[in-house]
Scaffold this motif. Structure first.
Motif, PDB file in Angstrom:
ATOM      1  N   HIS A 196       4.581  -8.086   2.505  1.00  0.00           N
ATOM      2  CA  HIS A 196       3.693  -6.928   2.387  1.00  0.00           C
ATOM      3  C   HIS A 196       4.386  -5.660   2.853  1.00  0.00           C
ATOM      4  CE1 HIS A 196       0.106  -4.575   2.061  1.00  0.00           C
ATOM      5  NE2 HIS A 196       0.342  -4.103   3.277  1.00  0.00           N
ATOM      6  N   GLY A 197       4.163  -4.578   2.097  1.00  0.00           N
ATOM      7  CA  GLY A 197       4.694  -3.271   2.439  1.00  0.00           C
ATOM      8  C   GLY A 197       3.586  -2.308   2.814  1.00  0.00           C
ATOM      9  N   PHE A 198       3.837  -1.498   3.813  1.00  0.00           N
ATOM     10  CA  PHE A 198       2.854  -0.543   4.323  1.00  0.00           C
ATOM     11  C   PHE A 198       3.525   0.811   4.533  1.00  0.00           C
ATOM     12  CE2 PHE A 198       4.993  -2.603   7.793  1.00  0.00           C
ATOM     13  CZ  PHE A 198       5.262  -1.575   8.686  1.00  0.00           C
ATOM     14  N   ALA A 229       1.763  -6.540  -6.413  1.00  0.00           N
ATOM     15  CA  ALA A 229       0.410  -5.974  -6.486  1.00  0.00           C
ATOM     16  C   ALA A 229       0.201  -4.878  -5.459  1.00  0.00           C
ATOM     17  CB  ALA A 229      -0.626  -7.077  -6.275  1.00  0.00           C
ATOM     18  N   ASN A 230      -0.346  -3.765  -5.921  1.00  0.00           N
ATOM     19  CA  ASN A 230      -0.801  -2.689  -5.037  1.00  0.00           C
ATOM     20  C   ASN A 230      -2.192  -3.097  -4.554  1.00  0.00           C
ATOM     21  OD1 ASN A 230      -1.984  -0.368  -3.947  1.00  0.00           O
ATOM     22  ND2 ASN A 230      -0.942   0.984  -5.373  1.00  0.00           N
ATOM     23  N   ILE A 231      -2.359  -3.259  -3.245  1.00  0.00           N
ATOM     24  CA  ILE A 231      -3.638  -3.767  -2.733  1.00  0.00           C
ATOM     25  C   ILE A 231      -4.788  -2.787  -2.933  1.00  0.00           C
ATOM     26  CG2 ILE A 231      -2.621  -5.379  -1.104  1.00  0.00           C
ATOM     27  CD1 ILE A 231      -3.203  -3.316   1.134  1.00  0.00           C
ATOM     28  N   GLU A 232      -4.484  -1.543  -3.214  1.00  0.00           N
ATOM     29  CA  GLU A 232      -5.549  -0.580  -3.489  1.00  0.00           C
ATOM     30  C   GLU A 232      -6.214  -0.878  -4.835  1.00  0.00           C
ATOM     31  OE1 GLU A 232      -6.367   4.223  -3.488  1.00  0.00           O
ATOM     32  OE2 GLU A 232      -4.317   3.486  -3.368  1.00  0.00           O
ATOM     33  N   SER A 282      -3.653  -1.551   4.689  1.00  0.00           N
ATOM     34  CA  SER A 282      -2.759  -2.681   4.982  1.00  0.00           C
ATOM     35  C   SER A 282      -3.291  -3.524   6.128  1.00  0.00           C
ATOM     36  CB  SER A 282      -1.354  -2.182   5.316  1.00  0.00           C
ATOM     37  OG  SER A 282      -0.709  -1.704   4.169  1.00  0.00           O
ATOM     38  N   LEU A 283      -3.782  -2.878   7.171  1.00  0.00           N
ATOM     39  CA  LEU A 283      -4.325  -3.639   8.301  1.00  0.00           C
ATOM     40  C   LEU A 283      -5.513  -4.489   7.865  1.00  0.00           C
ATOM     41  CD1 LEU A 283      -4.115  -0.981  11.161  1.00  0.00           C
ATOM     42  CD2 LEU A 283      -2.607  -2.961  10.768  1.00  0.00           C
ATOM     43  N   GLU A 284      -6.388  -3.924   7.040  1.00  0.00           N
ATOM     44  CA  GLU A 284      -7.535  -4.685   6.525  1.00  0.00           C
ATOM     45  C   GLU A 284      -7.068  -5.867   5.683  1.00  0.00           C
ATOM     46  OE1 GLU A 284     -10.016  -1.931   4.395  1.00  0.00           O
ATOM     47  OE2 GLU A 284     -10.335  -0.698   6.181  1.00  0.00           O
ATOM     48  N   TYR A 285      -6.088  -5.632   4.826  1.00  0.00           N
ATOM     49  CA  TYR A 285      -5.559  -6.699   3.980  1.00  0.00           C
ATOM     50  C   TYR A 285      -4.938  -7.810   4.844  1.00  0.00           C
ATOM     51  CZ  TYR A 285      -2.346  -9.166   0.904  1.00  0.00           C
ATOM     52  OH  TYR A 285      -1.660 -10.147   0.235  1.00  0.00           O
ATOM     53  N   SER A 316       0.879  -1.158   0.000  1.00  0.00           N
ATOM     54  CA  SER A 316       0.000   0.000   0.000  1.00  0.00           C
ATOM     55  C   SER A 316       0.922   1.215   0.000  1.00  0.00           C
ATOM     56  CB  SER A 316      -0.871  -0.012   1.263  1.00  0.00           C
ATOM     57  OG  SER A 316      -1.611   1.181   1.380  1.00  0.00           O
ATOM     58  N   THR A 317       0.571   2.234  -0.750  1.00  0.00           N
ATOM     59  CA  THR A 317       1.444   3.409  -0.816  1.00  0.00           C
ATOM     60  C   THR A 317       0.616   4.675  -0.870  1.00  0.00           C
ATOM     61  OG1 THR A 317       3.416   4.292  -1.931  1.00  0.00           O
ATOM     62  CG2 THR A 317       1.649   3.421  -3.349  1.00  0.00           C
ATOM     63  N   ARG A 318       1.134   5.720  -0.284  1.00  0.00           N
ATOM     64  CA  ARG A 318       0.464   7.013  -0.353  1.00  0.00           C
ATOM     65  C   ARG A 318       1.278   7.981  -1.204  1.00  0.00           C
ATOM     66  NH1 ARG A 318      -1.651  10.894   4.518  1.00  0.00           N
ATOM     67  NH2 ARG A 318      -2.513  12.493   3.166  1.00  0.00           N
ATOM     68  N   SER A 319       2.577   8.007  -0.956  1.00  0.00           N
ATOM     69  CA  SER A 319       3.437   8.972  -1.645  1.00  0.00           C
ATOM     70  C   SER A 319       4.353   8.317  -2.680  1.00  0.00           C
ATOM     71  CB  SER A 319       4.292   9.722  -0.624  1.00  0.00           C
ATOM     72  OG  SER A 319       5.153   8.802   0.033  1.00  0.00           O
TER      73      SER A 319
END
Length: 170
Positions: free
Chosen positions: A50-52, A32-35, A63-66, A8-11
């Motif tokens: 997994h990356g958060f 894969a981007n989980i979004e 990420s927590l939901e995934y 998951s990524t924001r920036s």
């Protein structure tokens, strides 16, 4: 060996780490981007990584939901944060994730946390907060932002890639 590397990524910081790790691991990796990718079944893979990205309360909510959907697995985790990855706060993030995973009989197999540059719009938001707010930009917080500038670095990316490659080869 089939490897699922999600993030998951924001920036874009966490995506950069994910891509570096995936490149080092080679052709057996599904990135894969989980979004965007909701159809991946972790049970179809031998290895999960997994990356958060870190929020003011820990790992990002997506990420927590995934991670909550995964059961009975050992998972490699990496994250990016706009603070010192060796700080008490960073240690608390690992502990919270460990406890979150434990609920579904999961464990952390490998762990990597590195600085990640904070998006300028987020810094602007922090700077608009009143003094005394829990997220107000203290001198320590500003020093963390300066340390995270330009990160993750090439050295950070190489370190993460080597760490997860070694973990998988054990």
């Amino acid at each position: 060996m089939k490897i699922l590397l999600t993030y998951s990524t924001r920036s874009g910081n966490t995506k950069r780490v994910a891509e570096a790790v995936a490149t080092k691991l080679g052709s057996d990796v599904t990135l894969a981007n989980i979004e965007n990718e909701k159809t991946m079944n972790p049970d179809d893979f031998d290895v999960l990584i997994h990356g958060f990205w870190v929020t003011s309360t820990g790992a990002d909510e997506l990420s927590l939901e995934y991670l909550h959907q995964i059961r009975n697995r050992t998972i490699g985790l990496f994250g990016t944060m706009g603070a010192n990855p060796d700080s008490p706060y960073a240690r608390s993030i690992r502990l919270r994730l460990k406890n979150h995973l434990k609920k579904n009989n999961n464990t952390i197999g490998e762990w990597f946390l590195c600085p990640g540059e904070i998006a300028s719009e987020l810094i602007t938001w922090f700077e608009s907060l009143p003094e005394g707010h829990s997220q107000y930009p203290t001198p320590e917080r500003r020093a963390n932002w300066a340390h995270a500038q330009g990160r993750p670095s090439e050295a950070d990316l190489s370190e993460a890639a080597a760490l997860f490659t070694e973990w998988i080869c054990r």
